[in-house]
Write a protein that holds these residues in place. Structure first.
Motif: not given
Length: 275
Positions: A43-59, A88-100
């Motif tokens: 999940q990318a950060g600072n895009v959608n608060q609800s989606y980010e909160a859900g992802f962090l909750n699952e992690l 997480l480090k993925m070339d060409g995907q800088p918008e991806l979140g740090r965690a996976a």
């Protein structure tokens, strides 16, 4: 399961995210490694608060088990093999979140029940009830039970998608209550909190749709409220009426008449002779 964060970019990642979720910063990939199939969720950060909160909750839910060996007695049977990657480090995907989160691929559990014997149906229902009971016994409410959140992996039933998971009796922000109308217990439409019994109701809807082979329909949120709070009547094919008592206890509109826990539902089902 132990992937190196630096190696992820070497895999042939296939994007499977739904368009709406993608716009909210969610990315879901599938990939293959040594003839095994996996899913990668981030999940990318600072895009959608609800989606980010859900992802962090699952992690956070998975993280409590991340350092325990999968053979450990404290590892829940209902979890798929998983790995949490903090950075997480993925070339060409800088918008991806740090965690996976990486999960083993699993097959859907609730396929068409046509052709199954009554004993096979009963066994499936019991296995699913047992999985939810395990979660509850560990002090958690799933809070977002859906048909697609039950999968079959190596001869056991597993649960996925813990974005809405919450501790039993934990304080809830009712202003941001997240639920899917199809599976919402009547009291949720009256702004009450999620409980063990709202999980049981959602599971009852899953069972009902599976047994009848039909999906409940409603045009909008108000129609769903009317269906769950007033209109829903349990109608089963004659050969499946043996399960009506179970569904009646799971889908009672008033909480006072609904099963108070999954153990009670299991006992109800175990007493039914389907021979």
């Amino acid at each position: 399961m132990q992937f190196n964060a630096e190696d992820i970019d070497c895999f042939d990642l296939i994007l499977n995210t739904k368009p709406k979720s993608l716009t909210f910063g969610r990315s879901l990939f599938s990939f293959e490694y040594q003839q095994q199939h996996y899913w990668l969720k981030t999940q990318a950060g600072n895009v959608n608060q609800s989606y980010e909160a859900g992802f962090l909750n699952e992690l956070a839910f998975y993280q409590q088990y991340a350092d325990q060996p999968h053979s450990s007695n404290t590892m829940p049977d209902f979890l798929l093999p998983f790995q949490v990657i903090a950075h997480l480090k993925m070339d060409g995907q800088p918008e991806l979140g740090r965690a996976a989160l990486i999960l083993s691929h699993a097959e859907p559990l609730f396929n068409d029940c046509v052709g199954l014997s009554l004993n096979e149906i009963k066994e499936t229902l019991l296995n699913v009830l047992d999985v939810v009971d395990q979660l509850h016994q560990r002090g958690w409410i799933h809070a977002d039970l859906k048909r697609e959140h039950f999968v079959h992996y190596q001869q056991r039933v597993c649960l996925i998608d813990f974005e809405q998971v919450q501790k039993i009796n934990s304080p809830q922000n009712l202003q941001s209550l997240t639920a899917t109308p199809r599976y919402m217990a009547p009291e949720l439409f009256h702004a009450e909190e999620k409980t063990l019994q709202t999980d049981i109701y959602a599971l009852g809807i899953i069972f009902y749709e599976w047994l009848t082979g039909q999906r409940l329909t409603a045009g909008n949120y108000q129609d769903w409220a009317y269906l769950h709070c007033q209109r829903l009547n349990i109608e089963l094919p004659e050969h499946l009426l043996i399960f009506k008592k179970l569904l009646s206890g799971m889908l009672a509109k008033q909480k006072e008449r609904r099963f108070t826990d999954v153990y009670t539902a299991k006992q109800c089902l175990l007493t039914e002779n389907v021979q």
